[in-house]
Structure formats: structure tokens, C-alpha cells
Design a protein around this motif. Structure first.
Motif, mmCIF file in Angstrom:
data_model
loop_
_atom_site.group_PDB
_atom_site.id
_atom_site.type_symbol
_atom_site.label_atom_id
_atom_site.label_comp_id
_atom_site.label_asym_id
_atom_site.label_seq_id
_atom_site.Cartn_x
_atom_site.Cartn_y
_atom_site.Cartn_z
ATOM 1 N N ALA A 141 0.825 -1.221 0.000
ATOM 2 C CA ALA A 141 0.000 0.000 0.000
ATOM 3 C C ALA A 141 0.855 1.265 0.000
ATOM 4 O O ALA A 141 0.434 2.314 0.485
ATOM 5 C CB ALA A 141 -0.950 0.002 1.200
ATOM 6 N N GLY A 142 2.064 1.171 -0.556
ATOM 7 C CA GLY A 142 2.920 2.343 -0.696
ATOM 8 C C GLY A 142 3.571 2.812 0.585
ATOM 9 O O GLY A 142 4.141 3.901 0.613
ATOM 10 N N ARG A 143 3.533 2.017 1.637
ATOM 11 C CA ARG A 143 4.089 2.481 2.912
ATOM 12 C C ARG A 143 5.108 1.482 3.451
ATOM 13 O O ARG A 143 5.119 0.311 3.073
ATOM 14 C CB ARG A 143 2.971 2.694 3.926
ATOM 15 N N MET A 144 5.941 1.962 4.357
ATOM 16 C CA MET A 144 7.003 1.174 4.942
ATOM 17 C C MET A 144 6.909 1.303 6.462
ATOM 18 O O MET A 144 6.726 2.403 6.985
ATOM 19 C CB MET A 144 8.343 1.703 4.420
ATOM 20 N N LEU A 145 7.018 0.193 7.177
ATOM 21 C CA LEU A 145 6.847 0.193 8.632
ATOM 22 C C LEU A 145 8.196 0.340 9.327
ATOM 23 O O LEU A 145 9.112 -0.445 9.090
ATOM 24 C CB LEU A 145 6.155 -1.090 9.087
ATOM 25 N N VAL A 146 8.282 1.342 10.201
ATOM 26 C CA VAL A 146 9.494 1.631 10.961
ATOM 27 C C VAL A 146 9.236 1.367 12.435
ATOM 28 O O VAL A 146 8.236 1.831 12.993
ATOM 29 C CB VAL A 146 9.933 3.098 10.768
ATOM 30 N N ASN B 189 9.697 -3.211 8.401
ATOM 31 C CA ASN B 189 10.624 -3.093 7.279
ATOM 32 C C ASN B 189 11.944 -2.475 7.715
ATOM 33 O O ASN B 189 12.998 -2.827 7.181
ATOM 34 C CB ASN B 189 10.021 -2.239 6.162
ATOM 35 N N VAL B 190 11.872 -1.543 8.655
ATOM 36 C CA VAL B 190 13.055 -0.821 9.108
ATOM 37 C C VAL B 190 13.066 -0.802 10.630
ATOM 38 O O VAL B 190 12.056 -0.482 11.260
ATOM 39 C CB VAL B 190 13.064 0.632 8.576
ATOM 40 N N VAL B 191 14.198 -1.143 11.220
ATOM 41 C CA VAL B 191 14.400 -1.011 12.664
ATOM 42 C C VAL B 191 15.473 0.049 12.862
ATOM 43 O O VAL B 191 16.562 -0.048 12.279
ATOM 44 C CB VAL B 191 14.829 -2.344 13.308
ATOM 45 N N PHE C 208 11.377 11.061 3.658
ATOM 46 C CA PHE C 208 10.139 10.296 3.755
ATOM 47 C C PHE C 208 9.134 11.118 4.546
ATOM 48 O O PHE C 208 9.498 12.038 5.284
ATOM 49 C CB PHE C 208 10.381 8.954 4.452
ATOM 50 N N THR C 209 7.862 10.761 4.404
ATOM 51 C CA THR C 209 6.797 11.455 5.118
ATOM 52 C C THR C 209 6.164 10.513 6.129
ATOM 53 O O THR C 209 5.810 9.375 5.782
ATOM 54 C CB THR C 209 5.710 11.955 4.141
ATOM 55 N N LEU C 210 6.047 10.963 7.377
ATOM 56 C CA LEU C 210 5.373 10.176 8.394
ATOM 57 C C LEU C 210 3.884 10.121 8.082
ATOM 58 O O LEU C 210 3.230 11.151 7.963
ATOM 59 C CB LEU C 210 5.601 10.790 9.780
ATOM 60 N N GLN C 211 3.356 8.914 7.940
ATOM 61 C CA GLN C 211 1.938 8.764 7.643
ATOM 62 C C GLN C 211 1.108 8.668 8.915
ATOM 63 O O GLN C 211 0.280 9.521 9.195
ATOM 64 C CB GLN C 211 1.707 7.530 6.766
ATOM 65 N N LYS C 212 1.372 7.636 9.729
ATOM 66 C CA LYS C 212 0.604 7.428 10.953
ATOM 67 C C LYS C 212 1.204 6.276 11.747
ATOM 68 O O LYS C 212 1.964 5.473 11.205
ATOM 69 C CB LYS C 212 -0.858 7.127 10.632
ATOM 70 N N PRO C 213 0.845 6.151 13.037
ATOM 71 C CA PRO C 213 1.241 4.954 13.794
ATOM 72 C C PRO C 213 0.535 3.721 13.242
ATOM 73 O O PRO C 213 -0.532 3.811 12.634
ATOM 74 C CB PRO C 213 0.775 5.262 15.222
ATOM 75 N N CYS C 214 1.157 2.564 13.451
ATOM 76 C CA CYS C 214 0.602 1.302 12.965
ATOM 77 C C CYS C 214 -0.344 0.717 14.001
ATOM 78 O O CYS C 214 0.072 0.404 15.125
ATOM 79 C CB CYS C 214 1.731 0.311 12.681
ATOM 80 N N GLU C 215 -1.618 0.584 13.635
ATOM 81 C CA GLU C 215 -2.590 -0.076 14.502
ATOM 82 C C GLU C 215 -2.397 -1.577 14.391
ATOM 83 O O GLU C 215 -2.374 -2.133 13.296
ATOM 84 C CB GLU C 215 -4.006 0.318 14.104
ATOM 85 N N ARG C 216 -2.279 -2.239 15.549
ATOM 86 C CA ARG C 216 -1.898 -3.641 15.551
ATOM 87 C C ARG C 216 -3.099 -4.573 15.543
ATOM 88 O O ARG C 216 -4.138 -4.276 16.129
ATOM 89 C CB ARG C 216 -1.043 -3.974 16.772
ATOM 90 N N CYS C 217 -2.932 -5.708 14.864
ATOM 91 C CA CYS C 217 -3.911 -6.785 14.912
ATOM 92 C C CYS C 217 -3.425 -7.806 15.934
ATOM 93 O O CYS C 217 -2.541 -7.540 16.741
ATOM 94 C CB CYS C 217 -4.066 -7.414 13.532
ATOM 95 N N VAL C 218 -3.959 -8.993 15.878
ATOM 96 C CA VAL C 218 -3.602 -10.040 16.835
ATOM 97 C C VAL C 218 -2.239 -10.667 16.519
ATOM 98 O O VAL C 218 -1.649 -11.344 17.372
ATOM 99 C CB VAL C 218 -4.700 -11.127 16.853
ATOM 100 N N LEU C 219 -1.703 -10.435 15.344
ATOM 101 C CA LEU C 219 -0.511 -11.145 14.893
ATOM 102 C C LEU C 219 0.681 -11.057 15.849
ATOM 103 O O LEU C 219 1.361 -12.076 16.069
ATOM 104 C CB LEU C 219 -0.114 -10.649 13.506
ATOM 105 N N PRO C 220 1.020 -9.884 16.431
ATOM 106 C CA PRO C 220 2.190 -9.854 17.316
ATOM 107 C C PRO C 220 2.102 -10.771 18.529
ATOM 108 O O PRO C 220 3.130 -11.072 19.147
ATOM 109 C CB PRO C 220 2.265 -8.379 17.750
ATOM 110 N N SER C 221 0.921 -11.218 18.878
ATOM 111 C CA SER C 221 0.798 -12.099 20.036
ATOM 112 C C SER C 221 1.207 -13.531 19.722
ATOM 113 O O SER C 221 1.392 -14.342 20.635
ATOM 114 C CB SER C 221 -0.634 -12.073 20.581
ATOM 115 N N PHE D 146 1.994 0.060 17.531
ATOM 116 C CA PHE D 146 3.427 -0.157 17.673
ATOM 117 C C PHE D 146 4.069 -0.009 16.307
ATOM 118 O O PHE D 146 3.717 -0.710 15.360
ATOM 119 C CB PHE D 146 3.750 -1.540 18.256
ATOM 120 N N GLY D 147 5.011 0.918 16.193
ATOM 121 C CA GLY D 147 5.643 1.235 14.919
ATOM 122 C C GLY D 147 4.905 2.349 14.196
ATOM 123 O O GLY D 147 3.752 2.672 14.514
#
Length: 234
Positions: free
Chosen positions: A118-123, A148-150, A176-189, A214-215
Motif C-alpha cells: 500500500a505504498g508504505r514502509m513500517l518503521v 521493514n526498518v528497525v 520520507f513522510t510520516l503517515q501514521k502509527p501502525c494499529e496492531r492486529c492479533v498477529l504480534p501475540s 506499535f511502529g
């Protein structure tokens, strides 16, 4: 204002499967090249088979074949690797059945092209990851969040969520342009290695203490190249 450096780069050629560590990556308006190109679906439907519903998916890896001139190339179709190390090509007729068998997908799976990232990268910021591990009393792996980036930066833990959407963040030589914080699903658990163990306490903590984020996502309209060790600034 803050400064720091890129510590890790990751690409996930197939949604829900483990990805590959990179030394460098090309990013443009479509996102990180080669990221989330393919997805798994229930045959004949638009229903996604994803890691939250089938966490054994993360026992599999996907990686683009290395090219002689560029080991981080995104050329060619990804190769699938099951937990025992067996490699499967995308055109192997036995791959969908083997995936379905090993990830507990009784309806089977189809492998399809997706719309990418979706054109975005997670930091993800290391300071926040360390603080989360401290709060939980155990190490929380960055792999749970599929970044994608730590980055390491001189920001207090979780301070990235106070940054204004639309602000400029510089990674290496590119803006780069900050879009928004990443809303988390259940996956990290779920354990990120496909061992099928769930950490419900972590899931509750992310929801109640971190506002279920987170991110952060960043985007760029231009072609950029980012590398491990590049400086960052905001």
C-alpha cells in the motif's frame, strides 16, 4: 528533533510468511521493492489466509533469489522455504497443497499477487522495543511486528507516537513522510517462528497500554535507496 541510524532492513515477499534480512532496499511510491507481493487466499474466494488466523504460516520463509550483481534484488519470483528447509518455486504445482497441509488450512490455499504494501514502509524504534520488553519482563522480538526498518534514535521510548503526521523524516539521503502509527492486529501475540504459541498478555498490554499501536508508517513519492547503517533524522 532526533537523529540515529538504520539498524535492520526487512522484506516480506509473501504476506504472513517470515521474510528476509536486507543490507539495502529500493523504496518508491509503491513501497519497499519486493515487499508483500504475494498473499494466500481460500480457493475461489477473496478471503485472505493470514498469520493471525493461521500462525503456522510463520514457520515458512520467503525470499527473492539473489542476483549476481545485487544480493538484495527483488527480481524474479520469491522462493518458498518450509520449516525443514525444503525450497519450493512459485510455479511448483505441489506448493499450494504443501502449504495448506503444514499451516492447517483444510480448505486449501491459492497464491495470488497482491497490491503490495500500500505504498508504505513500517518503521520500529529500538528504544520502544526495549521499553516494551522491560514492561513485559521478557524479551519481545522485533519480528513479532514485521517491520521493514528497525532504527536506533535519540528519542524516548514511544516518543515516535507524538510526531506529527505529515512531518519529514530523513532516511539516508532521502526524505520520507510520516503517515501514521501502525494499529496492531492479533498477529504480534503469536510466536514469529510458526511454533503456534500465543502470548495473550502481550496482546492485552499493546491494547491497554500502547493504544493498540506499535511502529509508524512512512511513505515517499520518489525513488529512494536505504541501507543498514544509514543515518536518520527528523
Amino acid at each position: 528533533m532526533f537523529a540515529g541510524e538504520i539498524r535492520q532492513l526487512w522484506r516480506y515477499p509473501v504476506k504472513g510468511l517470515r521474510g528476509e534480512s536486507l543490507r539495502s532496499a529500493v523504496v518508491d511510491s509503491e513501497g519497499l521493492a519486493g515487499d508483500r507481493l504475494l498473499g494466500l487466499y481460500e480457493p475461489g474466494t477473496d478471503k485472505s489466509v493470514w498469520g493471525g488466523s493461521h500462525p503456522k504460516m510463520m514457520a515458512w520463509e520467503a525470499a527473492h533469489p539473489a542476483q549476481c550483481s545485487n544480493a538484495d534484488s527483488s527480481a524474479g519470483d520469491p522462493v518458498f522455504y518450509e520449516s525443514g528447509g525444503a525450497a519450493w518455486g512459485l510455479d511448483d504445482p505441489g506448493l499450494p497443497a504443501r502449504l495448506a497441509e503444514t499451516i492447517d488450512a483444510p480448505k486449501g490455499v491459492e497464491i495470488r499477487r497482491t497490491r503490495g504494501s500500500a505504498g508504505r514502509m513500517l518503521v520500529v524504534f529500538e528504544a520502544s522495543l526495549r521499553k516494551l520488553s522491560e514492561q513485559m519482563g521478557r524479551e519481545i522480538e522485533s519480528a513479532r511486528f514485521r517491520p521493514n526498518v528497525v532504527v536506533e534514535a535519540d528519542l524516548a521510548p514511544f516518543a515516535e507516537y507524538d510526531l506529527e503526521p505529515g512531518m519529514r523524516i530523513r532516511l539516508g539521503d532521502f526524505d520520507f513522510t510520516l503517515q501514521k502509527p501502525c494499529e496492531r492486529c492479533v498477529l504480534p501475540s503469536w510466536t514469529p517462528d510458526g511454533s503456534n504459541e500465543r502470548d495473550k498478555e502481550l496482546h492485552r498490554h499493546i491494547i491497554t497500554e500502547l493504544d493498540n499501536h506499535f511502529g509508524i508508517y512512512v511513505t515517499t513519492a520518489e525513488r529512494a535507496v536505504v541501507r543498514v547503517g544509514d543515518p536518520i533524522a527528523g
